[in-house]
Scaffold this active site. Structure first.
Site, short mmCIF file in Angstrom:
data_model
loop_
_atom_site.label_atom_id
_atom_site.label_comp_id
_atom_site.label_asym_id
_atom_site.label_seq_id
_atom_site.Cartn_x
_atom_site.Cartn_y
_atom_site.Cartn_z
N GLY A 110 -0.66 -7.24 4.89
CA GLY A 110 -0.24 -8.50 4.28
C GLY A 110 1.27 -8.57 4.08
N GLU A 153 -2.57 -8.05 -2.97
CA GLU A 153 -3.83 -7.96 -2.22
C GLU A 153 -4.67 -6.75 -2.63
OE1 GLU A 153 -2.26 -7.99 1.84
OE2 GLU A 153 -2.63 -5.85 1.95
N VAL A 188 0.83 -1.19 0.00
CA VAL A 188 0.00 0.00 0.00
C VAL A 188 0.87 1.25 0.00
CG1 VAL A 188 -1.99 -1.04 1.13
CG2 VAL A 188 -0.13 -0.13 2.53
N1 COA Z 1 9.86 7.40 11.78
C1 COA Z 1 8.82 8.19 12.04
N2 COA Z 1 7.84 8.46 11.15
C2 COA Z 1 7.96 7.90 9.93
C3 COA Z 1 9.04 7.09 9.59
C4 COA Z 1 10.01 6.83 10.57
N3 COA Z 1 11.05 6.06 10.31
N4 COA Z 1 8.86 6.68 8.31
C5 COA Z 1 7.72 7.22 7.87
N5 COA Z 1 7.18 7.96 8.85
C6 COA Z 1 5.95 8.73 8.79
C7 COA Z 1 5.96 9.68 7.61
O1 COA Z 1 6.66 10.88 7.92
C8 COA Z 1 4.48 9.90 7.41
O2 COA Z 1 4.03 10.77 8.41
P1 COA Z 1 2.93 11.91 8.11
O3 COA Z 1 1.67 11.12 7.85
O4 COA Z 1 2.92 12.69 9.37
O5 COA Z 1 3.43 12.63 6.90
C9 COA Z 1 3.89 8.51 7.71
O6 COA Z 1 4.86 7.83 8.52
C10 COA Z 1 3.63 7.67 6.45
O7 COA Z 1 4.81 7.66 5.70
P2 COA Z 1 4.83 7.76 4.10
O8 COA Z 1 6.25 8.10 3.71
O9 COA Z 1 3.73 8.62 3.60
O10 COA Z 1 4.65 6.26 3.75
P3 COA Z 1 3.76 5.33 2.85
O11 COA Z 1 2.45 5.89 2.46
O12 COA Z 1 4.66 4.83 1.79
O13 COA Z 1 3.50 4.15 3.92
C11 COA Z 1 4.00 2.53 5.58
C12 COA Z 1 4.56 3.53 4.57
C13 COA Z 1 5.13 1.70 6.15
C14 COA Z 1 3.29 3.27 6.72
C15 COA Z 1 2.99 1.63 4.80
O14 COA Z 1 3.65 1.01 3.73
C16 COA Z 1 2.40 0.56 5.69
O15 COA Z 1 1.45 0.80 6.43
N6 COA Z 1 2.96 -0.67 5.63
C17 COA Z 1 2.55 -1.78 6.43
C18 COA Z 1 1.48 -2.59 5.77
C19 COA Z 1 1.88 -3.11 4.42
O16 COA Z 1 3.05 -3.21 4.08
N7 COA Z 1 0.88 -3.45 3.65
C20 COA Z 1 1.06 -3.97 2.32
C21 COA Z 1 1.01 -5.42 2.34
S1 COA Z 1 0.32 -6.10 0.93
#
Ligand code: COA
Length: 569
Positions: free
Chosen positions: A449, A355, A331
């Site tokens: 996932g 997914e 995602v």
């Molecule tokens: N420490 C603190 N905050 C962090 C960070 C870190 N190391 N890395 C990212 N963040 C924060 C970002 O600053 C952002 O904050 P904001 O909303 O205040 O701007 C937020 O986390 C989301 O980060 P973003 O860079 O927009 O990430 P993204 O949309 O690419 O999502 C995950 C990254 C990890 C959150 C997302 O991939 C996820 O939920 N993964 C777990 C589930 C998954 O992998 N699902 C797919 C399986 S099929």
């Protein structure tokens, strides 16, 4: 009727109005749940207005082309009547996955009942199980009403996140492939109600699923009673896109899943629905969440380019066919950017076993680069939704939506040899990955996932920009503050600076490579300093660490708002 409900939908779901309605519901529920704040009780009216808004977007006429079974059509009622069938303490399995196919009318009415009960001093909470994330009408409204006792398995709603991190709501973050079997095996107790959005009910009582499947089959099979929301906003042409497999028996009688190609169909397009379980049907005409994606930024484009180069190399080495292996893409915006990158890349005849179908995947299907895609849900921007709806017949032949116990099943992922590409919060120098917790304790979304695919895929790739929050945080750290994917499940780490291929390397070799390829220049000297000192001073030299310092970067950030020491700023 269609005309007036469409008008209602437009009135209620223009972005401007939606924001106003959400503010009203926030104020109203806050007010109702805070007895000390009675002077704001007038906002209760706003909440009731919002509650009334739902029936405006709900069709109450018993004559509908979407409920063709006459016995079941007699169960049609309003959303508030249906919500009254859910009791405090119930465990409710709701549909919904990445903002699609979730029930939109009954949860709002349930939230209203809960807020009213709480106002009267009666505790009213339910446990909510879903496929994955839903929308503001479900997670948002119920969380604001203080109505959720236990939530699982994945959420991304700001209000829900706030409540969980405030310690006001219990949340159980489990692998998406585990949810259905946990309920079937009885690990989570009795499921009282299934509340499922569907596209239509056929003459013979079978059900055409909606824009996601998630755990709906299991919820219907396992729940004592079933409430359906039949949403005429969902295109009728979704019929035939789904593939529901009814062959999974619990151990010791579980046989192999006969799925050997991503686009293969092994089940039926319809959900079986025991009519005696159905206690209510609510007719709605409301859109999915359908949030847009950010246009890929420079960092995302560079991450995508590193991955494409790596995949080309794997093909050259003869470790993958020229059309690669089935792609899984997680995602978020970076995952979407990688799919955009593939559009310009050299690969043809690709397939996907994933997914969620995001915008990037539709573009690849449209251009013919991807020939077939399997998932459990859509997660599309409004523009891409228009494209899919206009050409549903063409996409229906190339997209299969399955229950998440099949889309995320370890057996199938391992057999197909899926290339897993997922986002991360942070990785450490040894390759452990944190996907879920900011600073080790604040949940962001959940593991979703990512564990299903990372552990079982042919290749598991994790990606993120090298820094977060305007460079105050390094996403490559000495030790992750929470572990979702251990070093044993992570083969490749990518940031905008480069890609570290960790296969075949010892922990110390991995550490040098990750720092070299992936860390931001702002943090590289600090990481090297930590590693060098650890290699000299650590108790053991296999995975060297200085335990008094290993989480020091996070600690410093919590104290000063920056991971770098003061003199380094
Ligand atoms: N420490 C603190 N905050 C962090 C960070 C870190 N190391 N890395 C990212 N963040 C924060 C970002 O600053 C952002 O904050 P904001 O909303 O205040 O701007 C937020 O986390 C989301 O980060 P973003 O860079 O927009 O990430 P993204 O949309 O690419 O999502 C995950 C990254 C990890 C959150 C997302 O991939 C996820 O939920 N993964 C777990 C589930 C998954 O992998 N699902 C797919 C399986 S099929």
């Amino acid at each position: 009727m269609e005309g007036s409900s469409n008008q209602a939908r437009l009135a209620f779901w223009s972005p401007k109005y939606s924001v106003r309605v959400q503010r009203d519901i926030t104020l109203a529920v806050t007010d109702l749940t805070d007895r000390r704040n009675l002077r704001r009780y007038r906002y209760r009216e706003a909440f009731i207005r919002y509650g009334r808004a739902t029936p405006m977007a709900t069709i109450t006429s018993p004559t509908t082309t979407r409920v063709l079974n006459s016995t079941l059509a007699r169960k049609i009622m309003s959303a508030d009547e249906a919500a009254a069938l859910i009791q405090s303490g119930n465990q409710v399995g709701m549909s919904g996955f990445t903002g699609s196919g979730y029930p939109k009318a009954v949860p709002i009415e349930l939230a209203r009942r809960i807020a009213d009960a709480n106002f009267r001093g009666q505790k009213f909470q339910v446990s909510v199980f879903t496929g994955a994330s839903t929308g503001p009408e479900l997670d948002g409204a119920l969380a604001m009403a203080g109505g959720i006792h236990l939530r699982l398995p994945y959420q991304s709603d700001p209000e829900t996140r706030k409540r969980i991190n405030a310690g006001e709501m219990d949340y159980m973050d489990i692998h998406l492939s585990h949810v259905a079997q946990f309920v079937e095996y009885g690990f989570l107790g009795k499921l009282d109600v299934a509340l499922i959005e569907v596209t239509a009910v056929l003459e013979d009582g079978r059900v055409v699923p909606s824009s996601s499947i998630g755990n709906n089959k299991t919820w219907i099979d396992q729940a004592e009673r079933v409430i359906l929301e039949v949403n005429s906003w969902q295109p009728a042409a979704l019929e035939g896109m789904h593939d529901i497999y009814y062959g999974l028996q619990p151990p010791p009688n579980r046989g192999p899943i006969p799925l050997v190609r991503p686009g293969q169909r092994i089940g039926t397009p319809y959900l079986e629905l025991p009519p005696e379980k159905v206690v209510a049907i609510v007719l709605t005409d409301s859109p999915d969440r359908n949030s847009g994606f950010k246009a890929p930024d420079q960092a995302s484009k560079r991450i995508a380019a590193h991955i494409l180069e790596f995949l080309s190399w794997e093909v050259q080495k003869g470790r993958m066919p020229t059309n690669l292996l089935p792609l899984q893409s997680g995602v978020g915006n970076i995952a979407n950017a990688v799919l955009f990158g593939l559009e310009e890349g050299p690969f043809e005849g690709l397939t996907s076993y994933t997914e969620v179908i995001q915008d990037g995947m539709i573009r690849l299907l449209k251009s013919g680069k991807v020939t077939s895609a399997s998932a459990t849900a859509f997660s599309l921007s409004p523009e891409m939704l228009t494209e899919v709806n206009a050409n549903m017949a063409s996409y229906r032949d190339r997209i299969v939506l399955r229950p998440q116990e099949i889309s995320n099943h370890p057996e199938v992922i391992r057999r197909l040899g899926v290339i897993a590409m997922n986002g991360m919060i942070e990785a450490d120098i040894y390759g452990n990955v944190n996907s879920t917790h900011v600073m080790g304790s604040r949940i962001q979304n959940g593991i979703g996932g990512s564990g299903d695919f990372a552990r079982n895929g042919y290749l598991s790739i994790f990606m993120a920009p090298s820094t977060a929050q305007q460079g105050t945080i390094s996403t490559i750290v000495p030790m992750v503050s929470h572990v979702d994917h251990t070093e044993h499940d992570v083969q490749v780490i990518v940031t905008e600076h480069g890609l570290a291929d960790l296969r075949g390397l010892s922990p110390r070799q991995r550490a040098h490579l990750i720092i070299e390829k992936c860390s931001s220049p702002d943090y590289k000297p600090l990481l090297l300093d930590y590693l060098n000192r650890s290699e000299r001073l650590s108790y053991g030299k296999h995975t060297p660490h200085l335990l008094t310092e290993s989480l020091g970067w996070h600690n410093r950030y919590l104290r000063s708002g920056k991971m770098r020491p003061q003199e380094e700023n």
